[in-house]
Motif scaffolding. Structure first.
Motif, PDB file in Angstrom:
ATOM      1  N   HIS A  63      54.632  34.814  43.541  1.00 31.98           N
ATOM      2  CA  HIS A  63      54.072  35.267  44.813  1.00 31.98           C
ATOM      3  C   HIS A  63      52.545  35.202  44.858  1.00 31.98           C
ATOM      4  N   PHE A  64      51.887  35.074  43.710  1.00 28.63           N
ATOM      5  CA  PHE A  64      50.425  34.983  43.701  1.00 28.63           C
ATOM      6  C   PHE A  64      49.969  34.271  42.435  1.00 28.63           C
ATOM      7  N   ASP A  65      48.859  33.533  42.551  1.00 27.17           N
ATOM      8  CA  ASP A  65      48.275  32.836  41.412  1.00 27.17           C
ATOM      9  C   ASP A  65      47.371  33.781  40.631  1.00 27.17           C
ATOM     10  N   ILE A  66      47.183  33.493  39.351  1.00 26.96           N
ATOM     11  CA  ILE A  66      46.360  34.350  38.512  1.00 26.96           C
ATOM     12  C   ILE A  66      45.323  33.515  37.757  1.00 26.96           C
ATOM     13  N   ILE A  67      44.186  34.143  37.482  1.00 29.03           N
ATOM     14  CA  ILE A  67      43.143  33.561  36.633  1.00 29.03           C
ATOM     15  C   ILE A  67      43.019  34.443  35.401  1.00 29.03           C
ATOM     16  N   ILE A  68      43.188  33.863  34.238  1.00 29.90           N
ATOM     17  CA  ILE A  68      43.018  34.581  32.979  1.00 29.90           C
ATOM     18  C   ILE A  68      41.743  34.073  32.315  1.00 29.90           C
ATOM     19  N   ASP A  69      40.799  34.972  32.162  1.00 30.43           N
ATOM     20  CA  ASP A  69      39.534  34.649  31.499  1.00 30.43           C
ATOM     21  C   ASP A  69      39.504  35.405  30.178  1.00 30.43           C
ATOM     22  N   ALA A  70      40.205  34.870  29.189  1.00 29.21           N
ATOM     23  CA  ALA A  70      40.308  35.551  27.898  1.00 29.21           C
ATOM     24  C   ALA A  70      38.960  35.724  27.209  1.00 29.21           C
TER      25      ALA A  70
END
Length: 323
Positions: free
Chosen positions: A288-295
């Motif tokens: 339902h939604f995109d995600i950004i992972i900035d580890a």
């Protein structure tokens, strides 16, 4: 997602890799000099969606050999099927890895050195991988898989994961979308991110950010079961050799789930259980939604939802008693 009366395949054991008490900092690299990272391309990488599990599979290259790996943000380490390693790299030294008490990974992983590893434009030299027998997972997926792409590789660069579009794109921070919303997260020592969630303004509880699980699950004490008796029948496959185990799970009452100061979703109904262990947000929700992972910065962002949850599950049959 509207679930029918058929079985829902869940790949809950992919997250069991996260229980391995290793991190890139704790585990000495078998290669000299440590990892060397370079990014040559920031174009979106198209992923393949498995028809059974709905998990996403990336085409990667290890030591020059193509391979297909499940994109699993809740796997602490990139792990290959040991049959693939022995077939393509005969004679490659494999070292046993010690598992801490309490881990739900029963088999002993084997550690090996990788001269090079890449997916899309992210290239790493002097890296390492783990090897396990992944036959149960391979048998229950329509897409051919050779392993699992974990956060120890994905964590080298910020990336945008779109379950809806079946794509992954490595990003520069200067090019993050402006309309992103920060999520309230904490990072486990293994590198796995947990979203601190609350249902309807109640107490917070952690849910693993898990693209390697088909099904979202929450603790019953935080998410009451639907009084209408809606439930799911799941078929779970895991890395410990279990294949086809069926379990009936209750569905939580449809609720608003808050995941950040300015981000929430209405109408969600997770599978709920009181058995303990780790709970997660799976691809059934991330569709339902995109995600950004900035580890590298320890941050996770959500983009505005592009769809709404639909009713799921089926009502439990009435129980008849004879006097």
């Amino acid at each position: 997602m509207l679930f029918s009366r058929g079985l829902i395949r869940t790949f809950l054991a992919l997250l069991a890799l996260g229980a391995i008490p290793l991190s890139a900092e704790e585990q000495p690299l078998p290669a000299q000099g440590g990892p060397v990272v370079s990014i040559t391309d920031l174009k979106p990488v198209k992923l393949e969606r498995d028809a059974h599990s709905k998990l996403l599979v990336a085409q990667c290259t290890v030591n020059g050999v193509p391979c297909n790996l499940i994109v699993d943000t809740a796997a602490s380490h990139t792990t290959f099927d040991i049959k693939f390693i022995k077939k393509n790299f005969p004679g490659l030294p494999l070292e046993d890895v010690q598992i801490a008490p309490g881990s739900n990974v029963h088999a002993v992983p084997r550690l090996f050195a990788m001269r090079s590893f890449s997916m899309g434009g992210l290239h790493i030299k002097n890296f390492f991988g783990l090897a396990l027998d992944l036959t149960p997972l391979q048998k229950d997926m329509q897409v051919k898989i050779d392993g699992i792409l974990g956060i120890n590789y994905l964590g080298f660069s910020p990336f945008l994961l779109s379950v809806r579009n079946a794509s992954l794109q490595f990003l520069e921070r200067s090019r993050f979308p402006q309309h992103r919303k920060p999520l309230d997260v904490e990072r486990d020592p293994s590198g796995i991110f947990y979203i601190r969630c609350s249902r309807g303004g109640g107490d917070t509880f952690p849910l693993a950010l898990d693209s390697g699980s088909s099904l979202s699950m929450a603790p019953l004490e935080q998410w009451p079961a639907d009084p209408n008796g809606n439930q799911l029948t799941t078929k779970a496959t895991d890395i410990n050799g279990h294949n086809g185990d069926c379990t009936v799970m209750k569905l939580g009452i449809p609720s608003t789930l808050r995941m950040g100061p300015d981000f929430q979703m209405d109408g969600l109904s997770f599978a709920v259980t009181g058995t303990g262990g780790r709970y997660q947000i799976g691809v059934d929700t991330f569709q339902h939604f995109d995600i950004i992972i900035d580890a590298p910065q320890g941050e996770v962002f959500a983009l505005p939802p592009h769809s709404r949850p639909e009713p799921q599950g089926q009502k439990a049959p009435d129980i008849k008693q004879e006097s």
